[in-house]
Design an enzyme around this catalytic site. Sequence first.
Site, PDB file in Angstrom:
ATOM      1  N   CYS A  69       0.807  -1.227   0.000  1.00 56.01           N
ATOM      2  CA  CYS A  69       0.000   0.000   0.000  1.00 56.01           C
ATOM      3  C   CYS A  69       0.841   1.278   0.000  1.00 56.01           C
ATOM      4  O   CYS A  69       0.534   2.219  -0.727  1.00 56.01           O
ATOM      5  CB  CYS A  69      -0.991  -0.003   1.161  1.00 56.01           C
ATOM      6  SG  CYS A  69      -0.279   0.065   2.815  1.00 56.01           S
ATOM      7  N   HIS A 104      -2.955   1.012   7.253  1.00 54.89           N
ATOM      8  CA  HIS A 104      -3.151   0.979   5.808  1.00 54.89           C
ATOM      9  C   HIS A 104      -3.179   2.412   5.297  1.00 54.89           C
ATOM     10  O   HIS A 104      -3.569   3.327   6.031  1.00 54.89           O
ATOM     11  CB  HIS A 104      -4.476   0.268   5.493  1.00 54.89           C
ATOM     12  CG  HIS A 104      -4.771   0.115   4.032  1.00 54.89           C
ATOM     13  ND1 HIS A 104      -3.835  -0.359   3.130  1.00 54.89           N
ATOM     14  CD2 HIS A 104      -5.902   0.361   3.315  1.00 54.89           C
ATOM     15  CE1 HIS A 104      -4.395  -0.390   1.921  1.00 54.89           C
ATOM     16  NE2 HIS A 104      -5.635   0.045   2.000  1.00 54.89           N
ATOM     17  N   SER A 121      -4.192  -3.133  -1.955  1.00 56.14           N
ATOM     18  CA  SER A 121      -4.549  -3.844  -0.727  1.00 56.14           C
ATOM     19  C   SER A 121      -4.797  -5.301  -1.094  1.00 56.14           C
ATOM     20  O   SER A 121      -4.994  -5.631  -2.272  1.00 56.14           O
ATOM     21  CB  SER A 121      -5.819  -3.239  -0.112  1.00 56.14           C
ATOM     22  OG  SER A 121      -6.340  -4.057   0.925  1.00 56.14           O
TER      23      SER A 121
END
Length: 243
Positions: A69, A104, A121
């Site tokens: 990510c 994330h 992702s």
Amino acid sequence: CVQPSVPPVPNYKLSMSIPEWLQAIQTYMKMLQYNHTGTQFFEIRKTRPLSGLMETAREMTRESLPIKCLEAVILGIYLTNGQPSVERFPISFKTHFSGNYFHHVVLGIYCNGRYGSLGMSRRSDLMDKPLTYRTLSDLVFEFEDSYKKYLHSVKKVKIGLYVPHEPHSFQPIEWKQLVLNISKMMRTEVRKELEKFARDMRMKILKPSSAHSPVKERSRGKSLSPCRRQASPQRRTCRRDKS
């Protein structure tokens, strides 16, 4: 022995609309594939100047290795440089699942009065979002709703500033100008804070918080979006985030 094919780096054509161009970038990143190996192929230090991170992005296009990510955010910035109508900014999530915390990050996009995102992702609904969201809060809530499908509760959301389109800039990326502890806030409060921040961003009146205090190096560039059951023990470790 068949050499793996190297996906061509997308080129912007004048005939393309901005949504088509963003789709081409996202398709390219998907062709690189998500890095499931547990080995980080590219070192991303968040405190590096933008110019250095753009060098790393160039290396990604040359090597064509799988990415996570954080690398996708840097690559997304690199590929959208030179499109002044496209504003880019990082959106980070801290979530809680089964006793562990996960981190994330995606690249928020603002263009022509609409919000969307680019990213990578393990989960298809935790990366790119189409350029259709009327407000920043609509986009953030869309991610929160996606996380709920995987029983992840979003604890914090961090929004950075617009990243300059000057690839040789020595300014670091501002990753967390706004930090919201959304697990302790009503959605109406979250919306109000996000909309005020988005308005200030569009007016370009915000200054990097790093101008006032040194940024602590916390992230090691690991993608900690929702994990599969067979994740390695290393990926399941809980990193406490005290900010």
